[in-house]
Every structure is written in C-alpha cells, then in structure tokens.
Design a protein around this motif. Sequence first.
Motif, PDB file in Angstrom:
ATOM      1  N   LEU A   1       0.554  -1.166  -0.104  1.00 39.15           N
ATOM      2  CA  LEU A   1      -0.134   0.024  -0.090  1.00 39.15           C
ATOM      3  C   LEU A   1       0.878   1.039   0.014  1.00 39.15           C
ATOM      4  CD1 LEU A   1      -2.887  -0.976   2.360  1.00 39.15           C
ATOM      5  CD2 LEU A   1      -3.099  -0.842   0.005  1.00 39.15           C
ATOM      6  N   LEU A   2       2.103   1.217   0.388  1.00 39.85           N
ATOM      7  CA  LEU A   2       2.902   2.503   0.386  1.00 39.85           C
ATOM      8  C   LEU A   2       3.230   2.745  -0.929  1.00 39.85           C
ATOM      9  CD1 LEU A   2       5.584   1.558   3.264  1.00 39.85           C
ATOM     10  CD2 LEU A   2       3.833   3.484   3.229  1.00 39.85           C
ATOM     11  N   PRO A   3       3.135   4.109  -1.174  1.00 41.37           N
ATOM     12  CA  PRO A   3       3.639   4.641  -2.356  1.00 41.37           C
ATOM     13  C   PRO A   3       5.059   4.205  -2.786  1.00 41.37           C
ATOM     14  CG  PRO A   3       3.510   6.483  -0.964  1.00 41.37           C
ATOM     15  CD  PRO A   3       3.005   5.221  -0.284  1.00 41.37           C
ATOM     16  N   GLY A   4       5.323   4.238  -4.120  1.00 37.82           N
ATOM     17  CA  GLY A   4       6.731   4.306  -4.629  1.00 37.82           C
ATOM     18  C   GLY A   4       7.116   2.789  -4.625  1.00 37.82           C
ATOM     19  N   ASP A   5       8.242   2.604  -5.420  1.00 33.51           N
ATOM     20  CA  ASP A   5       8.828   1.229  -5.639  1.00 33.51           C
ATOM     21  C   ASP A   5       9.834   1.178  -4.630  1.00 33.51           C
ATOM     22  OD1 ASP A   5       9.881  -0.984  -6.532  1.00 33.51           O
ATOM     23  OD2 ASP A   5       9.840  -0.412  -8.625  1.00 33.51           O
ATOM     24  N   PRO A   6       9.652   0.203  -4.059  1.00 33.74           N
ATOM     25  CA  PRO A   6      10.769  -0.282  -2.804  1.00 33.74           C
ATOM     26  C   PRO A   6      12.103  -0.435  -3.298  1.00 33.74           C
ATOM     27  CG  PRO A   6       9.107  -2.205  -2.557  1.00 33.74           C
ATOM     28  CD  PRO A   6       8.652  -0.951  -3.674  1.00 33.74           C
TER      29      PRO A   6
ATOM     30  N   SER B   1      -1.527  29.520 -14.129  1.00 33.81           N
ATOM     31  CA  SER B   1      -1.155  28.846 -12.742  1.00 33.81           C
ATOM     32  C   SER B   1      -0.364  27.482 -12.879  1.00 33.81           C
ATOM     33  CB  SER B   1      -2.272  28.497 -11.875  1.00 33.81           C
ATOM     34  OG  SER B   1      -2.787  27.325 -11.929  1.00 33.81           O
ATOM     35  N   LEU B   2       0.502  27.284 -12.027  1.00 33.37           N
ATOM     36  CA  LEU B   2       1.503  26.134 -12.066  1.00 33.37           C
ATOM     37  C   LEU B   2       1.450  25.242 -10.815  1.00 33.37           C
ATOM     38  CD1 LEU B   2       4.649  27.866 -13.385  1.00 33.37           C
ATOM     39  CD2 LEU B   2       3.332  26.232 -14.755  1.00 33.37           C
ATOM     40  N   THR B   3       1.656  24.133 -10.897  1.00 32.51           N
ATOM     41  CA  THR B   3       1.712  23.257  -9.728  1.00 32.51           C
ATOM     42  C   THR B   3       3.229  22.990  -9.258  1.00 32.51           C
ATOM     43  OG1 THR B   3      -0.059  22.103 -10.352  1.00 32.51           O
ATOM     44  CG2 THR B   3       1.041  21.035  -8.400  1.00 32.51           C
ATOM     45  N   TYR B   4       3.284  23.083  -7.887  1.00 32.15           N
ATOM     46  CA  TYR B   4       4.974  22.981  -7.565  1.00 32.15           C
ATOM     47  C   TYR B   4       4.801  21.963  -6.544  1.00 32.15           C
ATOM     48  CZ  TYR B   4       9.217  25.060  -4.734  1.00 32.15           C
ATOM     49  OH  TYR B   4      10.255  25.002  -4.277  1.00 32.15           O
ATOM     50  N   LYS B   5       5.649  20.792  -6.684  1.00 33.46           N
ATOM     51  CA  LYS B   5       5.598  19.902  -5.880  1.00 33.46           C
ATOM     52  C   LYS B   5       6.884  19.740  -5.294  1.00 33.46           C
ATOM     53  CE  LYS B   5       2.139  16.903  -8.244  1.00 33.46           C
ATOM     54  NZ  LYS B   5       1.962  15.655  -9.061  1.00 33.46           N
ATOM     55  N   THR B   6       6.755  19.401  -3.925  1.00 31.98           N
ATOM     56  CA  THR B   6       8.097  19.317  -3.069  1.00 31.98           C
ATOM     57  C   THR B   6       7.807  18.389  -2.028  1.00 31.98           C
ATOM     58  OG1 THR B   6       9.554  20.707  -1.822  1.00 31.98           O
ATOM     59  CG2 THR B   6       7.425  21.530  -1.705  1.00 31.98           C
TER      60      THR B   6
ATOM     61  N   ALA C   1       8.062   9.376  -0.886  1.00 34.13           N
ATOM     62  CA  ALA C   1       8.241   8.142  -1.765  1.00 34.13           C
ATOM     63  C   ALA C   1       6.882   8.659  -2.788  1.00 34.13           C
ATOM     64  CB  ALA C   1       7.623   6.911  -1.033  1.00 34.13           C
ATOM     65  N   THR C   2       5.952   9.447  -2.469  1.00 34.67           N
ATOM     66  CA  THR C   2       5.230   9.891  -3.433  1.00 34.67           C
ATOM     67  C   THR C   2       5.725  11.033  -4.463  1.00 34.67           C
ATOM     68  OG1 THR C   2       3.732   9.744  -1.634  1.00 34.67           O
ATOM     69  CG2 THR C   2       2.746  10.416  -3.680  1.00 34.67           C
ATOM     70  N   LEU C   3       6.365  11.816  -3.916  1.00 36.03           N
ATOM     71  CA  LEU C   3       6.966  12.952  -4.687  1.00 36.03           C
ATOM     72  C   LEU C   3       8.035  12.323  -5.489  1.00 36.03           C
ATOM     73  CD1 LEU C   3       7.722  15.823  -4.730  1.00 36.03           C
ATOM     74  CD2 LEU C   3       9.697  15.562  -3.313  1.00 36.03           C
ATOM     75  N   LEU C   4       8.709  11.223  -5.184  1.00 32.11           N
ATOM     76  CA  LEU C   4       9.596  10.665  -6.359  1.00 32.11           C
ATOM     77  C   LEU C   4       8.914   9.834  -7.314  1.00 32.11           C
ATOM     78  CD1 LEU C   4      12.628  11.147  -5.997  1.00 32.11           C
ATOM     79  CD2 LEU C   4      12.664   8.694  -5.048  1.00 32.11           C
ATOM     80  N   SER C   5       7.872   9.387  -6.815  1.00 30.58           N
ATOM     81  CA  SER C   5       7.001   8.657  -7.991  1.00 30.58           C
ATOM     82  C   SER C   5       6.466   9.433  -8.982  1.00 30.58           C
ATOM     83  CB  SER C   5       6.171   7.584  -7.174  1.00 30.58           C
ATOM     84  OG  SER C   5       4.899   7.669  -7.288  1.00 30.58           O
ATOM     85  N   ASP C   6       5.942  10.454  -8.486  1.00 28.24           N
ATOM     86  CA  ASP C   6       5.313  11.289  -9.344  1.00 28.24           C
ATOM     87  C   ASP C   6       6.364  12.071 -10.205  1.00 28.24           C
ATOM     88  OD1 ASP C   6       2.966  10.993  -8.730  1.00 28.24           O
ATOM     89  OD2 ASP C   6       2.608  13.221  -7.643  1.00 28.24           O
ATOM     90  N   LEU C   7       7.673  12.515  -9.841  1.00 30.48           N
ATOM     91  CA  LEU C   7       8.609  12.941 -10.703  1.00 30.48           C
ATOM     92  C   LEU C   7       9.077  11.805 -11.641  1.00 30.48           C
ATOM     93  CD1 LEU C   7      10.984  14.785  -7.955  1.00 30.48           C
ATOM     94  CD2 LEU C   7       9.020  15.741  -9.553  1.00 30.48           C
ATOM     95  N   THR C   8       9.232  10.736 -11.413  1.00 31.41           N
ATOM     96  CA  THR C   8       9.677   9.785 -12.174  1.00 31.41           C
ATOM     97  C   THR C   8       8.711   9.315 -13.497  1.00 31.41           C
ATOM     98  OG1 THR C   8      10.651   8.424 -10.594  1.00 31.41           O
ATOM     99  CG2 THR C   8      10.325   7.306 -12.338  1.00 31.41           C
ATOM    100  N   SER C   9       7.179   9.642 -12.808  1.00 25.75           N
ATOM    101  CA  SER C   9       6.211   9.167 -13.919  1.00 25.75           C
ATOM    102  C   SER C   9       6.021  10.607 -14.583  1.00 25.75           C
ATOM    103  CB  SER C   9       5.025   8.748 -13.608  1.00 25.75           C
ATOM    104  OG  SER C   9       4.735   9.886 -12.494  1.00 25.75           O
ATOM    105  N   GLY C  10       6.678  11.811 -14.466  1.00 27.13           N
ATOM    106  CA  GLY C  10       6.360  13.074 -15.144  1.00 27.13           C
ATOM    107  C   GLY C  10       5.350  13.666 -14.790  1.00 27.13           C
TER     108      GLY C  10
END
Lengths: 309, 516
Positions: free
Chosen positions: A29-34, B358-363, B395-404
């Motif tokens: 359930l955690l986001p991101g790929d471990p 307007s722009l979205t700024y993720k951090t 982790a969420t930030l990184l996965s959003d950055l990776t997927s564009g």
Amino acid sequence: MTTFLLKRFLLLIPTVLGVVTLVFMLRPLLPGDPVDFMLGENALSADREQLRAEYDLDKPVFTQYVIFMTKLIKGDLGRSIHTRRPVLDMILERYPATLLLAGAAMFVAVLVAVPLGVAAAVRKDTVVDNLSMLGALLGISMPNFWLGPLLIILFSINLGWLPVSGMRGPLYIILPAVTLGTAMAAILTRMTRSSMLEVIREDYVTTAKAKGLAPGKVIFKHALKNALIPILTLVGLQFGALLAGSIITETIFAWPGIGSLVITAINSRDFPLLQGVVMTISLSYVLINLITDLLYAVADPRIRMGGDR
Amino acid sequence: MERQKKMKIRLVLISILVLVLAGACQPTSSEEPKRNDMVICLGKSPLNLDPRYNIDAASFRVTQVMFNGLVKKGPNMTLVPDLAEKWEVKNDRIWTFTLKPGVKFHNGHALTAQDVAYTFRSILDPKYKSPKRQSYTAIEAIETPDDRTVIIHTREPYSPLLVNLTLGIVPRKEAEAVGDDFAQHPIGTGPYRFLSYEADQEIRLTAFDKHFKGKPKIKDLTFRIIPDDTTRYLELIKGNIDFVQNAITPDMVPVVENKKEFQVIRIGGTNYEYLGFNLDDPVLKDRRVRAAIACALDIPQMIQAIQKGLAAPATGILPPQHWAYEGDVETYPYQPDKSRELLDQAGFPVKEDGFRFSLTYKTSLSEIAKLKAEIVQQQLKEVGIQVDIRGYEWATLLSDLTSGNFQIYSLQWVGVSDPDIYFLALSSQSIPPAGRNRGRYVNPKVDALIEKNRRTIDKAERKKITSQIQKIVAHDLPYVSLWYPMNVVIMKSGLAGFEPYPDGDLSDLWKIYWKD
C-alpha cells in the motif's frame, strides 16, 4: 476461570492475524517502488529484477502474503535492506531500552497520579482538588516535543543537574521518563479522582467510617483498593500507548529504543525493518491488553466468576 | 510512634534527594588535563559501515576515517593519490595503479593488490547485491600482476572511473570470511580503527598508530548519534560535543558563533539546490517562460531568509571550487520587469483574475522545502504566475517525478563530484526510470558533449567540454539554479589542525589536535 482464560486466548488468534495482515499490507500500500529506495534510481534493470525476485516482489500479492506468513511462523522477519542484519536481532537489541523507558514513565505517572488523585477526591472542591485538576489539564496539554526540550533547558542547561540525552547511566532516564509520563500522569490523576469519588459514596465506606476506623485506613484500605480496578485497566492500556508513543520522546532524548528504529526505517525506506518494528509494537499492545485483562480478573472476582456461573 | 514514623519517612526522602543531587553534580575542576579524545555528532545512525554497501551520508563520514581508497578528493574535487602512489592510463582504457609501500590494515596485515581487486570484484558480483554496482559496470577486468600493482581494464574509455576509486578498500581474507557481518567489525587502513557500535547511541574508534600517513594526534574518537535538531544544539552548547559538521540548523549557527567556546568554519559546499521544470509541459516548454520565472526570483533574498546567509547563489550544478566549474555562463538576476516582458512575449497576458497562468509546485514535506515553496509562490505572484504548492511524502514525490506527473519541483543534488553528473541529470539517456533527468530535457548537442566527456580521459580536455555543457545548460534553463549550501563546521575553540573539504570529507580528521 478456565472458560474465561480459554475465551481470552482464543480471541488472541483473530487479533494477531489481523495485526500481521495489516503489517504485511503496509508494503503493497505504500507509494513508490521499494526497489528504487534500495538500489537508488539509477540502478541496473538486471539488479532491480534480482532484488525484486529476492524480496518476492515479482509475485502476486497473495503469494507474497503466503510467503510472508510462512516465514513469520518460523520467526523469520527478514533482513534489513541497509544494515543487512536480521530484523529480529535489530529489534531485540533495542526493545529493552523502550520497555525500560515505558516502565519508568509508568512508574513516574503512577507515583504522581495516585496520591494526587486520591487527595483531590478526598478534598473535593478545595484548593488541593483545583490545583491537581489544573495540573492534570496542563500535563495533558503539553506535547512531548515541547515538554522534552523545555525540561532539558531547565534541568540540563540552566541547572546542570541532569544529562541532556543518550543512555549512559541511571540519571539519563529521568528526563525522558518524566516527559513521556506526564500526559499519562494527567489522565491517571483524573481517573483516580473520579474512581475514588464514586467509591467514597459506597455503603461499605460509610460503614467503615461508622465503625470508627481511622480516616487513613478507610481511604487506603477500603476505598482505594476498590477504586484501583478501573485504574489498573487504564494503566494496562496506557502502557501499550506508551510503547508506541515513545517514538517522539526517544528521538528527542536520543534514546536508543525501538522508536529511533522506526524513524531510521522510515527515513531509509527499509520496509522489512519497518514491518518488523510495527509488528512488534502492535503485538506488544495485544499482549499487554491480555495481561491487563488477566490482572483485571485477578483483582475483581466478579469477572472471573462470571464465566463459571 | 506516629512521630517516629514521620521522621523516618522524612529521612528516607532527604537521603534520596541527596543521592540524586550528588550523582547529578559531577565534580568540575578548572584545571582539566589536556584531552586526548574527541566527540563528533551525527544527526542520523550510520546504516552500514562496509564501504562497499553504504549509501547514506552518516555511514560515509564514519567510514572515511576508517578506510582509504586508491585515490581521494582534494579541496577542488581533483582526485589525488591516497593508497595509490601513482597511476597511468594506456589507450584510454587500461588504468595501472601502483600501491604505496608499507600500508597496513588495522589487524596488522599488509595491503596488497589482491585486496583492491577483491573490493571491486565483490561490488561487481551480483551475489553481493551492492547498491553501488552500477557505478563500476564499466570495469571489464582487474589484474594483479604483483602485490603492488592493480590494472583495471574498462570496456570503453570511461573518465568517471577515477572518482569511483575513492571507495574504501577492504581486506580480502577478513571480508570474505565474515560476509555481510564485515560491517559489524570493519577493518580498514584508515587513521582510526573500529572499537564498538552501540546501536543508535555511539560509535567508538581509536587511533591506528600504524596508519600509513602518520599516527593520529587525538587517540579516542566517538561519533554520537543525536537525531533531534534541538537536542543536538543543546548538547553542543552544554559542551558535550566537540565537533559537528552540517548538523546544526542555519538559524542556530549565529548563536553558537557568538560563544567564545566555539569556532565556526564555513566553506563552499558541493550540494546544489534548484527548481526543476517539466519540459514536456505545454507552458514550461517555452524557454521564455522559464527565463521569466528565473528572473522573477530574488535568490540572494531567499538565501538570507531560508539559509540565513549560509549559501552562495548558484550558476550551475558544479560549484565554483570545482576544477571544471565555468563561471562565464548566462545568469538571471532579479528583474521582475523583464520577467513580465518575457511572459507577455510568450503569449501569456494578465487575465481578469490578475494571473497569467497557474503552475503546480511539488515538493517534500520538510520545513525548509515548504518555506522555499512559499517564497517562490510569493515572488511569482508579483509577475502574475499563480503557484499551487503540493507537499508530498518523499516516496510519493519521487514516484510523481519519475512518471512525469509534475510541473515544477524543487530538489537538490548532494555531493556533486565528477562532471559526469550531467549524464545522470540531463542526458536524454537518463530520462526516468533509466536515470534522473526528471524534467525530460533533451538537447542532442548536450547529449553529444556529455558522451564525449565520459570518453575523454585528459582532464584539461574534460574541463573544456564541461565548460561548454555548463554554458548551454545555463541558456536552456532546464533548472533554475538556486544556491550551494555552505559546509559549516562548528568545533571547540581548543581544537586546531582541521582542514575542511567542500564535500564534508573527514579523511583528514587525523590531523586535528587539542591546542596546549
């Protein structure tokens, strides 16, 4: 009594199963790929696949669950990704420190709360009562992350009586125990007061007084003993909360317990470690609940008799 | 009877109080003997003390004083000999290193070429699952013709190899015998040898008298782990910490600086903070819009507000003290009027609501990241750009950055050392998930230069190529360069002899001593 015990132990099974399943679900359930966190973002795809296979991440979630449970039954919590050590070893290394801190916090809380609560109940609506209730309100309102540094500044920096942080001797536990125990002391004080107030009005207390017993004896032998039952439950439940709540206090005081391990596991995305720690905390909670229930039965004959009737 | 009882209770209480006070008040003498130990503070627990596997900064710091690599980074990131006495490169592919004579491991065994070869082979062996393997895959073979010679063959010319040879060398026999447990009792050639590690508490090291560069001046070294910012500061002013590097928050540094017990050393660092753009975004793909955003930001003011002055404005990924740094690049000083002009030209006039777009700024969720986002939001509002800030768990930030899935983000590059960082950050081959070109920047000219840079061994030539890359990137603006945070060392006034490094390297810690 036997039925009661049996019932209580049978109830453990679904609880533990639930806990373990929830802990397992943390990972999917955690986001991101471990794997990203284990190998970094620029890892080779072959290495990713290898690691995925090793942690069974390439299998369907249900298969992963079965593997997870099978390993768990054998006492295998896996290895930490970064330290490469067995998770169980890392937890066992730190668990005593957390138990010690929670125990000390509980001791501080009971030591303060029971006398204060009794005094407040006996001297209801007097200055003593009002002051203790004010103290309780303050105690419950002060967050740990604020109280901890405040105590350090007062007792370590300004007065120089106690050490700032770490665990290098008996004196080191005082400030973290007080920080962790304060909120608990506040709750217990209120609980003791209301419980005492209820008991004081009972017929047997009036009888004891009418018999001409010394007021001290009436309060401590007759009233407090009976008032203790709900307090005991609260102490048990709160002890579990203390174990989990020690995360912030441990971080503030650099206390090498399981709380510090949670922070490390989260910061380094070490999911086997995180699962292990969360499971330990949850199972401790379950176990403490069980012990509380058993003690409760010992303290109050009506409960254990209930099952046999 | 009653009175006696009361007296007894009182006596017990008083004696407890006396005991507690006696224990707390340790004797303080004004004439302390000269110290022969030092306490260094770390903000996080080192995760692994085996240099082949660790990827966290805390572990780097501790292993730097216990191990040596073939080469080490000098003050301007130039690589200088460490365990290697000299090296030469043949055909751009064959690197021959000669080891210094008489180097000993902490257990007394002599360092040999086999140890060096084993260290890299074990990283390359998938069985060992080193997270560092990717950096060494250019190595085709390692030869050890004699005890003091190591020959490394690369598959093709590969200049970033050298920076990867800063990795600490482990003794083959001992490491092979214990496997993963080597991290529990590491053995290296460094100035300090391992004594003990109390989990989440402290790591104790002691001087290695036979260290090949000389005997360390201070005997006992303790790394204390204190995770909380406030507690770390309080321990420091209480006097329990002698040395701390980059672990005191910027707002506390001036307070410490005013105390005569401490000295503060600031030098330029190797971290680079930036705002990244998604170049696939219909609005942001226009360079004029990116330039307008760059001109709308008052970076010196942000440095004062966020870093309390402990940073220098940045012009590109490489910091000024880097050997390949190019300072003569296009810059974007604070000019809000020019910014508005550029936005008008790009076809984004101010609309009825007072904004152009307007722009979205993720951090991330850190305090500093949020503060930075708020200042950017405020400054862009002045030129008519509405910014919507979204803070995410890492982790969420990184996965959003990776997927564009983003428009603007802010992050930093940590420990920039080799110019090959441009490959990872901005080559079209590094678009996620392959690498970290998160903004999807594609410029064939830059790609070609990056590739050429990797294949060129001559340093002067590399400097020229890197300079070109820096100029083009500064013009293209895939990032807005913000600043390089400084490296801040706080140590007791009684300490001397410490040479700070831009990347915070502690390998020269053996030179530090207490003044008389």
